[in-house]
Design a protein around this motif. Structure first.
Motif, short mmCIF file in Angstrom:
data_model
loop_
_atom_site.label_atom_id
_atom_site.label_comp_id
_atom_site.label_asym_id
_atom_site.label_seq_id
_atom_site.Cartn_x
_atom_site.Cartn_y
_atom_site.Cartn_z
N ASP A 1 54.39 98.68 -14.75
CA ASP A 1 55.00 98.42 -13.28
C ASP A 1 56.11 97.02 -13.01
O ASP A 1 56.63 97.61 -12.47
N TYR A 2 55.94 96.53 -13.90
CA TYR A 2 55.88 95.14 -13.45
C TYR A 2 56.46 94.17 -14.77
O TYR A 2 55.48 94.38 -15.39
N VAL A 3 57.18 93.72 -15.01
CA VAL A 3 57.85 93.14 -15.93
C VAL A 3 57.76 91.96 -15.84
O VAL A 3 58.89 91.36 -15.02
N VAL A 4 57.15 90.62 -16.86
CA VAL A 4 57.00 89.37 -16.28
C VAL A 4 57.97 88.33 -17.83
O VAL A 4 57.20 88.82 -18.80
N LEU A 5 59.27 87.54 -17.37
CA LEU A 5 59.48 87.10 -18.93
C LEU A 5 59.53 85.74 -18.83
O LEU A 5 59.55 85.09 -17.81
N LEU A 6 58.62 85.22 -19.41
CA LEU A 6 57.56 83.63 -19.67
C LEU A 6 59.12 82.92 -20.83
O LEU A 6 58.53 83.08 -21.93
N GLN A 7 59.53 82.18 -21.31
CA GLN A 7 60.16 82.12 -22.11
C GLN A 7 59.79 79.82 -22.55
O GLN A 7 59.20 79.59 -21.49
N PRO A 8 59.62 80.85 -23.53
CA PRO A 8 58.39 79.40 -24.60
C PRO A 8 59.21 78.32 -24.51
O PRO A 8 58.31 76.62 -24.49
N THR A 9 59.89 77.84 -23.84
CA THR A 9 60.83 76.63 -24.00
C THR A 9 60.56 75.64 -22.74
O THR A 9 61.17 74.83 -22.23
N SER A 10 59.86 76.36 -22.13
CA SER A 10 59.44 75.62 -20.81
C SER A 10 57.69 75.33 -20.36
O SER A 10 57.00 75.89 -19.52
N PRO A 11 57.13 74.40 -21.38
CA PRO A 11 55.98 74.03 -21.54
C PRO A 11 55.81 73.94 -20.19
O PRO A 11 54.23 73.28 -20.43
N LEU A 12 56.64 73.06 -19.23
CA LEU A 12 55.35 72.41 -18.21
C LEU A 12 55.45 73.21 -16.75
O LEU A 12 55.05 72.68 -15.65
N ARG A 13 55.60 74.52 -16.84
CA ARG A 13 55.72 75.42 -16.22
C ARG A 13 53.53 76.12 -15.99
O ARG A 13 53.61 76.50 -16.90
N THR A 14 53.53 75.74 -15.08
CA THR A 14 51.56 76.33 -14.97
C THR A 14 51.50 77.24 -14.40
O THR A 14 52.57 78.93 -14.00
N VAL A 15 50.55 77.76 -14.27
CA VAL A 15 50.01 79.08 -14.25
C VAL A 15 49.99 79.75 -12.85
O VAL A 15 50.35 80.46 -12.21
N GLU A 16 49.99 78.29 -11.60
CA GLU A 16 50.29 77.84 -9.75
C GLU A 16 51.95 79.11 -10.23
O GLU A 16 52.25 79.64 -8.98
N ASP A 17 52.51 78.39 -10.71
CA ASP A 17 54.29 78.76 -10.74
C ASP A 17 53.82 80.20 -11.33
O ASP A 17 55.31 81.68 -10.75
N ILE A 18 53.86 81.04 -12.32
CA ILE A 18 53.66 81.87 -12.67
C ILE A 18 53.36 83.45 -11.27
O ILE A 18 53.70 84.21 -11.23
N ASP A 19 51.61 83.16 -11.47
CA ASP A 19 50.99 83.71 -10.61
C ASP A 19 51.77 83.49 -8.52
O ASP A 19 52.44 84.48 -8.34
N GLY A 20 52.86 82.77 -8.45
CA GLY A 20 52.99 82.23 -7.57
C GLY A 20 54.17 83.16 -7.35
O GLY A 20 54.41 83.63 -6.62
N SER A 21 54.87 83.35 -8.29
CA SER A 21 56.51 83.77 -8.89
C SER A 21 55.48 85.55 -8.24
O SER A 21 56.41 86.46 -8.15
N ILE A 22 54.58 86.01 -8.78
CA ILE A 22 54.46 87.28 -8.64
C ILE A 22 53.65 87.74 -7.23
O ILE A 22 54.23 89.09 -7.10
N GLU A 23 53.30 86.82 -6.93
CA GLU A 23 52.51 86.87 -5.69
C GLU A 23 53.94 86.84 -4.31
O GLU A 23 54.46 87.97 -3.28
N LYS A 24 55.01 86.12 -4.41
CA LYS A 24 56.53 86.22 -4.09
C LYS A 24 56.95 87.42 -3.92
O LYS A 24 57.42 88.14 -3.09
N LEU A 25 56.86 87.99 -5.12
CA LEU A 25 57.70 89.31 -5.45
C LEU A 25 57.10 90.47 -4.55
O LEU A 25 57.98 91.19 -3.49
N LEU A 26 55.43 90.66 -4.85
CA LEU A 26 54.27 91.71 -4.34
C LEU A 26 55.03 91.49 -2.60
O LEU A 26 54.82 92.02 -2.48
N MET A 27 54.62 90.36 -2.35
CA MET A 27 54.20 89.68 -0.67
C MET A 27 55.75 90.31 -0.20
O MET A 27 55.44 90.42 1.36
N ASN A 28 56.66 90.31 -0.89
CA ASN A 28 58.04 90.52 -0.15
C ASN A 28 58.39 92.06 -0.14
O ASN A 28 59.17 92.78 -0.01
#
Length: 223
Positions: free
Chosen positions: A98-125
């Motif tokens: 249903d959804y696709v998440v693109l995670l570029q490997p050049t962002s090594p400081l991004r955490t799971v909180e950012d990944i899940d936070g982005s998904i949650e923001k999309l779903l909640m809105n």
């Protein structure tokens, strides 16, 4: 019903600014491993895959537990290949999500909180797209064009604002997380359309590795 979410890590072998960038050592692990490890912690991602044409990158990704269900065609791994092309190819190879998440490997400081936070923001809105952004160090309201040496404001203003805190807020893409409905990604061929919403990340997590200096900065943060 819980939506099915596919996450894609695109990693070609032909990086120019930092040769073999995606598997360069960073604080004791290959660069790509930092993204794999955080994505595997996600509460929402059902399947995490790598898209690459490079055998060495594929083997490293497998060592860190990332699935590699196909090898990316060479024609989708060129310097001039649009960034969305490997995503559209991966969606075709892995249907049923249903959804696709693109995670570029050049962002090594991004955490799971950012990944899940982005998904949650999309779903909640109930949005079609959500991308990560950050407030840039230099405001675009203090940027200029040069025409025959003469300066003109990039963003015309009635009066020059001299205090940063008085400037309007501005945000820039940081390349860390892109989330979208599969059918809309296929329809528009982009994550950036009218109506895309933003997930704000701090500057300290928004380094996008493109130079040796970027690698050194990430090394300092991670250590």
């Amino acid at each position: 019903m819980k939506p099915k979410i596919l996450a894609i890590i695109p990693a070609r072998g032909g990086s120019k600014g930092v040769p073999r960038k995606n598997i360069r050592d960073l604080a004791g692990k290959p660069l790509i491993a930092w993204t794999i490890n955080e994505a595997k912690k996600s509460r929402y991602i059902d399947k995490l895959i790598l898209s690459s044409e490079d055998d060495e990158i594929i083997e490293v990704a497998k060592q860190y537990g990332c699935e590699v269900p196909f090898k990316r065609p060479l024609e989708l791994s060129q310097d001039d290949t649009p960034g969305i092309a490997p995503v559209l190819h991966a969606i075709e190879q892995c249907p049923g999500y249903d959804y696709v998440v693109l995670l570029q490997p050049t962002s090594p400081l991004r955490t799971v909180e950012d990944i899940d936070g982005s998904i949650e923001k999309l779903l909640m809105n109930d949005a079609d797209f959500c991308v990560s952004v950050t407030e840039p160090d230099k405001s675009p309201y203090w940027m200029y064009n040069l025409n025959e040496g003469k300066m003109s404001p990039l963003i015309p203003q009635g009066e020059l604002v001299t205090r940063r805190q008085d400037l309007p807020k501005a945000y820039a893409l940081n390349g860390a997380v892109y989330v979208g409905k599969v059918e809309e990604v296929q329809r528009f061929g982009s994550f950036i359309v009218e109506g895309t919403i933003g997930y704000i990340m701090g500057n300290e997590k928004s380094v996008d590795v493109d130079t040796e200096i970027d690698l050194l900065v990430c090394e300092l943060y991670l250590r």
